[in-house]
Design a protein around this motif. Structure first.
Motif, PDB file in Angstrom:
ATOM      1  N   TYR A  51      39.062 -87.871  47.118  1.00  0.00           N
ATOM      2  CA  TYR A  51      40.081 -87.474  46.147  1.00  0.00           C
ATOM      3  C   TYR A  51      40.188 -88.462  44.981  1.00  0.00           C
ATOM      4  O   TYR A  51      40.263 -88.061  43.819  1.00  0.00           O
ATOM      5  CB  TYR A  51      41.436 -87.346  46.839  1.00  0.00           C
ATOM      6  N   LEU A  52      40.176 -89.772  45.280  1.00  0.00           N
ATOM      7  CA  LEU A  52      40.340 -90.793  44.250  1.00  0.00           C
ATOM      8  C   LEU A  52      39.069 -91.582  43.980  1.00  0.00           C
ATOM      9  O   LEU A  52      39.088 -92.529  43.194  1.00  0.00           O
ATOM     10  CB  LEU A  52      41.472 -91.759  44.635  1.00  0.00           C
ATOM     11  N   ARG A  53      37.969 -91.246  44.650  1.00  0.00           N
ATOM     12  CA  ARG A  53      36.678 -91.907  44.468  1.00  0.00           C
ATOM     13  C   ARG A  53      36.689 -93.355  44.931  1.00  0.00           C
ATOM     14  O   ARG A  53      35.841 -94.159  44.516  1.00  0.00           O
ATOM     15  CB  ARG A  53      36.208 -91.843  43.005  1.00  0.00           C
ATOM     16  N   MET A  54      37.627 -93.724  45.773  1.00  0.00           N
ATOM     17  CA  MET A  54      37.692 -95.067  46.341  1.00  0.00           C
ATOM     18  C   MET A  54      38.537 -95.036  47.599  1.00  0.00           C
ATOM     19  O   MET A  54      39.322 -94.104  47.802  1.00  0.00           O
ATOM     20  CB  MET A  54      38.269 -96.073  45.340  1.00  0.00           C
ATOM     21  N   ASP A  55      38.381 -96.046  48.477  1.00  0.00           N
ATOM     22  CA  ASP A  55      39.177 -96.103  49.693  1.00  0.00           C
ATOM     23  C   ASP A  55      40.573 -96.648  49.381  1.00  0.00           C
ATOM     24  O   ASP A  55      40.838 -97.162  48.285  1.00  0.00           O
ATOM     25  CB  ASP A  55      38.485 -96.979  50.747  1.00  0.00           C
ATOM     26  N   THR A  90      44.774 -90.846  36.234  1.00  0.00           N
ATOM     27  CA  THR A  90      43.586 -91.333  35.527  1.00  0.00           C
ATOM     28  C   THR A  90      42.343 -91.221  36.396  1.00  0.00           C
ATOM     29  O   THR A  90      41.279 -90.767  35.939  1.00  0.00           O
ATOM     30  CB  THR A  90      43.795 -92.794  35.097  1.00  0.00           C
ATOM     31  N   LEU A  91      42.438 -91.613  37.655  1.00  0.00           N
ATOM     32  CA  LEU A  91      41.288 -91.542  38.551  1.00  0.00           C
ATOM     33  C   LEU A  91      40.870 -90.098  38.804  1.00  0.00           C
ATOM     34  O   LEU A  91      39.673 -89.800  38.928  1.00  0.00           O
ATOM     35  CB  LEU A  91      41.608 -92.251  39.875  1.00  0.00           C
ATOM     36  N   ARG A  92      41.831 -89.191  38.888  1.00  0.00           N
ATOM     37  CA  ARG A  92      41.494 -87.777  39.052  1.00  0.00           C
ATOM     38  C   ARG A  92      40.809 -87.231  37.798  1.00  0.00           C
ATOM     39  O   ARG A  92      39.881 -86.427  37.882  1.00  0.00           O
ATOM     40  CB  ARG A  92      42.753 -86.951  39.348  1.00  0.00           C
ATOM     41  N   TYR A  93      41.256 -87.673  36.639  1.00  0.00           N
ATOM     42  CA  TYR A  93      40.619 -87.238  35.391  1.00  0.00           C
ATOM     43  C   TYR A  93      39.172 -87.722  35.334  1.00  0.00           C
ATOM     44  O   TYR A  93      38.256 -86.957  35.019  1.00  0.00           O
ATOM     45  CB  TYR A  93      41.413 -87.786  34.202  1.00  0.00           C
ATOM     46  N   LEU A  94      38.951 -88.988  35.662  1.00  0.00           N
ATOM     47  CA  LEU A  94      37.600 -89.540  35.636  1.00  0.00           C
ATOM     48  C   LEU A  94      36.723 -88.913  36.709  1.00  0.00           C
ATOM     49  O   LEU A  94      35.533 -88.648  36.487  1.00  0.00           O
ATOM     50  CB  LEU A  94      37.641 -91.059  35.834  1.00  0.00           C
ATOM     51  N   ILE A 303      33.408 -86.782  34.915  1.00  0.00           N
ATOM     52  CA  ILE A 303      33.711 -86.667  33.496  1.00  0.00           C
ATOM     53  C   ILE A 303      32.428 -86.658  32.681  1.00  0.00           C
ATOM     54  O   ILE A 303      32.359 -86.064  31.598  1.00  0.00           O
ATOM     55  CB  ILE A 303      34.621 -87.843  33.054  1.00  0.00           C
ATOM     56  N   PHE A 304      31.344 -87.262  33.208  1.00  0.00           N
ATOM     57  CA  PHE A 304      30.062 -87.304  32.507  1.00  0.00           C
ATOM     58  C   PHE A 304      29.307 -85.977  32.606  1.00  0.00           C
ATOM     59  O   PHE A 304      28.268 -85.825  31.964  1.00  0.00           O
ATOM     60  CB  PHE A 304      29.198 -88.440  33.045  1.00  0.00           C
ATOM     61  N   HIS A 305      29.803 -85.048  33.420  1.00  0.00           N
ATOM     62  CA  HIS A 305      29.177 -83.726  33.513  1.00  0.00           C
ATOM     63  C   HIS A 305      29.857 -82.729  32.573  1.00  0.00           C
ATOM     64  O   HIS A 305      29.553 -81.543  32.612  1.00  0.00           O
ATOM     65  CB  HIS A 305      29.248 -83.210  34.948  1.00  0.00           C
ATOM     66  N   THR A 306      30.775 -83.210  31.765  1.00  0.00           N
ATOM     67  CA  THR A 306      31.495 -82.351  30.834  1.00  0.00           C
ATOM     68  C   THR A 306      31.297 -82.864  29.406  1.00  0.00           C
ATOM     69  O   THR A 306      30.692 -83.916  29.185  1.00  0.00           O
ATOM     70  CB  THR A 306      33.000 -82.340  31.148  1.00  0.00           C
ATOM     71  N   LYS A 307      31.817 -82.123  28.448  1.00  0.00           N
ATOM     72  CA  LYS A 307      31.896 -82.600  27.077  1.00  0.00           C
ATOM     73  C   LYS A 307      33.289 -83.185  26.873  1.00  0.00           C
ATOM     74  O   LYS A 307      34.273 -82.454  26.892  1.00  0.00           O
ATOM     75  CB  LYS A 307      31.637 -81.455  26.093  1.00  0.00           C
ATOM     76  N   ILE A 308      33.368 -84.471  26.712  1.00  0.00           N
ATOM     77  CA  ILE A 308      34.666 -85.137  26.617  1.00  0.00           C
ATOM     78  C   ILE A 308      35.335 -84.723  25.311  1.00  0.00           C
ATOM     79  O   ILE A 308      34.771 -84.897  24.228  1.00  0.00           O
ATOM     80  CB  ILE A 308      34.503 -86.665  26.689  1.00  0.00           C
ATOM     81  N   SER A 309      36.540 -84.197  25.427  1.00  0.00           N
ATOM     82  CA  SER A 309      37.204 -83.599  24.259  1.00  0.00           C
ATOM     83  C   SER A 309      38.472 -84.361  23.876  1.00  0.00           C
ATOM     84  O   SER A 309      39.540 -83.775  23.745  1.00  0.00           O
ATOM     85  CB  SER A 309      37.546 -82.130  24.540  1.00  0.00           C
TER      86      SER A 309
END
Length: 335
Positions: A51-55, A90-94, A303-309
């Motif tokens: 969920y948060l990409r970290m423990d 922020t972590l969910r956005y990234l 986020i790198f798989h999208t076009k950051i807007s």
């Protein structure tokens, strides 16, 4: 009347009056926010990590570090959004690449607030981690340690860094035309990085438009200027094991970069003899470290798989935060 210029009249833009100060469901953040879900995920460490990409331990440590920079005071009108909510949003956005309009439904934070919170939190993450988790080598001993790691892992001697660039796709600003248009047919900014043998970024430079080639982008970086001026404090040439020839310490890259005595690239594929083929293989094996680092970065932060807007200044903060978080995870060795 004929010949008389018509008087130009300025029409003021009419702003629609607000029907309400805030939507009712946004006032129920304490009940509906995704941070309530995190309390349940504490019982499932794998789901928390996904969920948060970290423990959880790494998250608690990061939250403690950034809280002084992102904590806001409550007002008489409403309570402030807590550092915990700011960091998780922020972590969910990234991690997901979802836009602000989509993210508002799980965070229960308005898109307007997310547009301020996320860049601010990314900037705070980079600020509190940069000294410990992205330290550029400044002594000969630090360069020698990187070279030792490359020799052990890749069988390539006297290598002090693998260099490459990555196109970060963006929605270009209005009126920018083809300024950010690259050879891949997208609009982008370029992330230029130097990586060690442990897949850690030791230098990141971001912000040059995607029209310029990797070889041209690096020439704008302070790293390359210091390399040209001999200011990186690289160790003097040494003799590798089982060799009588002293070799300089070098950075390695692909064919797009300029060849220098301290910056190597593969031999041309034309007229390769056996020795040149072996050299190209060894160099490619070591250069894969930077490719692998970019791959891990992209899959960890979707986020790198999208076009950051978002605006260009915010994109810079977002990308640099992901790079230093990548190092943070590696050095924590928990993800």
């Amino acid at each position: 009347m004929p010949g008389k210029k018509k008087r130009e009249t300025k029409v003021k833009k009419q702003h629609q009056a607000r029907t309400k100060w805030v939507k009712e469901w946004l006032l129920k953040r304490q009940d509906l926010t995704h941070t309530n879900l995190l309390e349940e995920l504490r019982l499932e460490p794998d789901d928390w990590r996904n969920y948060l990409r970290m423990d959880e331990d790494s998250y608690v440590m990061l939250l403690k570090l950034v809280t002084p920079l992102i904590e806001k005071q409550d007002t008489i009108l409403r309570p402030a959004i807590s550092p915990h909510e700011r960091l998780t949003a922020t972590l969910r956005y990234l991690g997901t690449g979802r836009n602000y309009e989509d993210l508002k439904f799980s965070t229960i934070i308005s898109p307007q607030s997310l547009g301020k919170i996320i860049p601010e939190t990314c900037s705070a993450i980079f600020q509190v981690l940069r000294n410990d988790y992205m330290k550029f080598p400044s002594t000969e001993d630090e360069w020698l340690q990187i070279a030792s790691d490359f020799e052990k892992r890749c069988n390539f001697v006297n290598c002090v860094g693998a260099v490459d660039g990555k196109h970060v796709n963006i929605i270009p600003p209005a009126g920018s035309g083809s300024y950010f248009y690259n050879y891949k047919g997208t609009h982008s900014l370029i992330l230029m990085a130097v990586v060690n043998a442990n897949l850690e970024f030791i230098m990141c430079d971001f912000g040059i438009n995607g029209r310029i080639s990797d070889g041209g982008v690096i020439e704008y970086s302070s790293f390359y200027k210091k390399l040209e001026n001999g200011q990186l404090r690289l160790p003097p040439p040494t003799k590798p094991r089982n060799s009588n020839t002293s070799l300089p310490f070098v950075f390695i890259a692909d064919e797009a970069f300029t060849l220098r005595s301290d910056f190597l690239k593969p031999f041309s594929r034309q007229d390769l003899n056996n020795e040149k083929k072996i050299f190209n293989y060894r160099l490619s094996r070591a250069r894969c470290k930077v490719e692998n680092a970019f791959g891990i970065l992209s899959n960890r932060f979707r986020i790198f798989h999208t076009k950051i807007s978002v605006n260009l200044e915010a994109i810079d903060k977002i990308v640099m935060a992901t790079c230093i978080l990548n190092n943070f995870f590696f050095l924590q060795r928990k993800y």
